[in-house]
Enzyme design. Structure first.
Site: not given
Length: 902
Positions: A27, A96, A105, A107, A340, A456, A580, A635, A786, A791, A854, A874
């Site tokens: 601002k 402000r 809105g 603050m 803005r 708002h 899979r 896989r 990959s 996991d 992956c 990739y």
């Protein structure tokens, strides 16, 4: 942060510019920029974010701040020819907030500082309007009481409602000066009772306390929640803007408004915004009074309207983007209070980006940076079926598009509570305020009976990508009785409603949805460039085409069957990064795998493998045909063992009941013994992946044979299979060497038997910390890596995803320990460090090592940028996330090129 005695903490609006957002906040920087452009900005000054940081860390303002503020205040008083709070002709100021990133809105703001029991009469005399002066004073007490002194806002609102009821009027503009004088007395009593102190009469005390309140508002619960939602860093702090007041509540020739240089909902050019006569700015954004369209200002005050249109053109051309503008007209004089770069919907973002390219304001590279994968994902959501039968309840303002269906709730607490229980809800309010933020986040959509496109609810919903309908005046919302009435129809809490943020329509019950036109485009059912093509689709097409031209990362799909593979190909997949195979063993085949795992003899095991081989081969033939000419990474089997075994509790109960009846089944008894033998306390860290292939002889060999035979058959049919075999859960190179030796032998047998030369590459998943740390060794036996980041995240953090997301992740997000779940966006510091190390070490051993990812992170926008940075080849993700990954891969490349050029 420590205070530097030579540090400057206050800047006049004439001293800054838009490039100082880190220091002056958005601002303050933009007020300075508009001042530099010669636009009519009320004089003022900005207290920097650095002052806020000192205050928040030390608990007190910098020692030099008071003197700096005094010097700038004196200069402002000299410029305005009046002093703050003087009794005869007082200077009034607003205080402000203004952080680097827009937080609408979230603050605090206090207007009319400088009014007191004495100066209010001076203001009335100077303005020639007693009502205006007392209206301004009651607003100050109300805002100061709530914002600075922590008084419950509803106490003031209830007192205002009582005053209107006593006068038998419905809007506050119908209260006269005498009514407002009485209201000021009531407000002051509320402050004294609730805050334990009198409303301060000293103007400088008012200003100093308001500045501290703005600093403190950076760390309110709602501000922290919004920052987490929008991923805004918590250590930025907020600037504070002290601006001389201009008044929109001086009568019918005054007013306040918010304007957009383009429609933030659609992106279309035109006159968009809201205007409210005889009002201050908070009345517009709070949605307390319904506004008129900005276009009506032309008939109300043509001179101000024409000047505003010129300024809007100037600002959009200067900023080269959609601008969001706040303005006030004081007795025919136009003043600019803020500008803005405006928040916009996802569709508007794509349209505006291409429009600005066509206007020559930005190039294609900048247009690509103006949109995001999150926005593209929003455009792929379904929309309501226009041909479906639906009961229309009413219509409001289409504030933020989308099709949202859920149970009606009337407060934020209930929205959060029901959402956490798995319910989809629509938050319904007369108007929202910053305290409703957590409920807005939890809801599918927001519906209000008051407010417009700049209220708002509208601004925050657009920023979050939430569906929102505002200003549905025919809906009578009764939050206390938790119901909404439309004519004779009553919607109680829990009743299902549907809201259309693209049309503003509100329906009773659940309305069916149909696919998004953007999805139809990606599926090939809508052609961008055709005469009847939707302009949004055309905009998406143009930006996607550029992203595909510049991106380095290729995008593959996670797909386990031909149907998903074909869909992924239509969505632009450049291969399959993860097939899979365990998903091929569900349904009827599950029992066959169970027999394999529980086999006691070589003969039983060979029989089970022989039965599985042709089924696997058929699966692979279909998959390779669907992805012909593109790489397919298969896989080998990687499920936790328990997924293919009977539930131990259920089986134990069945055997126990049979034994009690003395009719026990020998097969069940044998099965229970085997399940007990193989039972694991933590199956995710047990006998799975490469371990399963090494323990069960012939399992991986059967899968490799099925892959090789399918590839050979496809190749002999003049196809072009490009197959990669991936060994899961490897933790040491020795595991990979053993499996690879067996696989190479099987491939050689198939080549000899079919007379075909197969170029099958063999690699591994990097999903264990040890694999990442020994990547240099593993790369000696792997032709590709990959990264299995799902996991890898579990094992790095010590989390069991299925358990922790339901148990404590919500608390971790609320406490700010996580800004976002590490399963959603990659943890760059922890998991990311291992990925980076494995990339460096793997390529040091094998420079031509192919690298991909992956896990679910492959389709996450922020994670895609990280994978580009560390040099992967990739990413692979689910079919519907492929367009998002393509777009973000392009953005990552364009961003990196821009950084290099700078």
């Amino acid at each position: 942060m420590s205070e530097n005695k030579d540090q400057k903490f206050v800047y006049d609006f004439t001293e800054g510019n838009r490039d100082l957002k880190d220091l002056l906040g958005g601002k303050g920087a933009n007020l300075a920029e508009m001042t530099n452009l010669g636009l009519p900005v009320p004089p003022g000054f900005t207290i920097t974010t650095e002052a806020c940081k000192v205050y928040l860390e030390s608990g007190s303002a910098p020692a030099a701040l008071r003197d700096e503020v005094s010097a700038h205040l004196a200069a402002l008083e000299a410029k305005m020819g009046k002093k703050l709070g003087q009794s005869d002709d007082p200077l009034l100021v607003s205080v402000r907030s203004g952080a680097k990133f827009s937080m609408p809105g979230m603050m605090d703001t206090v207007l009319n500082i400088g009014l007191s029991d004495e100066s209010v009469t001076g203001l009335a005399s100077q303005a020639g309007d007693e009502r205006f002066a007392w209206d301004s004073y009651r607003r100050l007490i109300q805002m100061f009481g709530k914002t600075v002194l922590g008084v419950e806002g509803e106490l003031f609102e209830d007192a205002l409602d009582e005053a209107k009821a006593a006068k038998k009027v419905t809007v506050d503009t119908d209260l006269d000066a005498a009514d407002l004088k009485k209201l000021v007395k009531v407000f002051k009593k509320i402050v004294a009772k609730e805050a334990g102190r009198e409303f301060p009469q000293d103007a400088r005390e008012q200003m100093d306390l308001a500045v501290e309140a703005v600093f403190n508002s950076w760390n309110t619960d709602r501000a922290k929640l919004y920052r987490r939602q929008e991923r805004i860093p918590s250590d930025l702090g907020t600037a504070v803007n002290v601006c001389s007041m201009v008044f929109g509540n001086l009568g019918p020739d005054s007013g306040t408004g918010v304007a957009f240089t383009r429609d933030p909902a659609s992106g279309h050019a035109g006159v968009y915004g809201d205007y409210l006569q005889n009002a201050q700015g908070e009345d517009v954004v709070a949605g307390i009074r319904n506004t008129v369209p900005l276009a009506d200002l032309e008939s109300i005050d043509k001179a101000s309207y024409d000047q505003l249109m010129t300024i809007m053109t100037t600002l959009e051309t200067h900023y080269k983007d959609l601008c969001d503008i706040e303005f006030t007209i004081e007795r025919g004089q136009l003043w600019m209070l803020q500008t803005r770069v405006g928040k916009r919907t996802a569709g508007a973002a794509f349209r505006i980006a291409t429009q600005l390219v066509d206007q020559g304001l930005i190039d294609e590279a900048e247009a690509l940076q103006r949109v995001s994968g999150h926005q593209l994902a929003q455009l792929m959501f379904p929309r309501f079926d226009e041909g479906a039968k639906a009961t229309l309840l009413g219509r409001g303002i289409a504030a933020s598009p989308g099709a949202a269906v859920g149970k009606a709730v009337f407060d934020s607490y209930t929205a959060v509570k029901w959402s956490r229980s798995g319910e989809k809800v629509i938050l319904i309010r007369r108007e929202t305020n910053p305290d409703d933020l957590d409920g807005m986040i939890a809801s599918e959509g927001i519906l209000t009976s008051r407010g417009g496109k700049t209220s708002h609810a509208a601004v925050v919903a657009r920023g979050m990508g939430k569906t929102c309908v505002c200003g549905a005046e025919e809906l009578d919302v009764d939050t206390k009785r938790r119901r909404m009435t439309v004519g004779d129809t009553v919607i109680e809490e829990g009743d299902v409603v549907s809201i259309d943020g693209s049309t503003g329509k509100v329906y009773l019950g659940e309305v069916p949805v149909v696919p998004s036109p953007v999805v139809e485009y990606f599926e090939g059912r809508m052609h961008a460039g055709a005469d009847d093509a939707d302009e949004l689709v055309a905009a998406v097409h143009r930006i996607m085409a550029y992203a595909d031209r510049v991106r380095r990362l290729r995008v593959r799909a996670n797909a386990d069957n031909a149907e998903d593979a074909l869909r992924a190909r239509r969505f632009g997949a450049q291969g399959i990064g993860l097939c899979r195979t365990e998903h091929m063993f569900l349904g009827e085949r599950r029992e066959m795998v169970e027999r394999l795992i529980l086999a006691d003899t070589d003969g039983e095991r060979d029989e089970a493998l022989s039965a599985l081989l042709p089924l696997q081969k058929k699966d692979f033939i279909e998959l390779f045909e669907a992805m012909d000419g593109l790489p397919v990474t298969v896989r080998l089997l990687d499920p936790p063992l328990h997924e293919f075994l009977p539930d131990i509790t259920e089986l134990s109960v069945r055997v126990a009941l049979a034994e009690s009846r003395k009719d026990a089944n020998e097969n069940d008894l044998r099965l229970l013994q085997a399940v007990h033998k193989l039972h694991e306390q933590n199956p995710m860290l047990g006998l799975r992946g490469v371990r399963l292939g090494l323990v069960i002889p012939g399992l991986f060999a059967m899968q490799v044979r099925a892959i090789a035979e399918a590839a050979a058959e496809r190749k002999n049919a003049k196809g072009d299979p490009r197959v990669e075999i991936m060994i899961p859960l490897v933790g040491t190179v020795q595991e990979l060497e053993i499996v690879r030796e067996e696989a190479d032998a099987v491939i050689a047998e198939v080549e000899a038997a079919t007379g075909t030369t197969l170029k099958l590459s063999i690699g591994t998943m990097i999903e264990l910390p040890r694999a990442a740390l020994t990547a240099a060794q593993i790369a000696e036996a792997a032709q590709f890596f990959s990264f299995g980041t799902n996991d890898l995240t579990q094992t790095v953090w010590g989390f069991s995803r299925d358990d922790v997301e339901a148990s404590f992740f919500t608390a971790y997000l609320e406490k700010g320990i996580f800004g976002v779940s590490p399963f959603e966006t990659i943890d760059k510091d922890g998991v990311g460090s291992l990925v980076r190390y494995a990339v460096e070490q793997g390529r040091a051993t094998r420079p031509d090592l192919k690298l991909g990812v992956c896990g679910e992170h492959g389709g996450d926008p922020e994670s895609v940028h990280f994978f580009h940075e560390v040099g992967l080849d990739y990413v692979s993700c689910s079919p519907f996330r492929i367009p998002v990954a393509r777009l973000e891969a392009g953005r990552a490349a364009a961003e990196a090129k821009g950084s290099d050029s700078r």
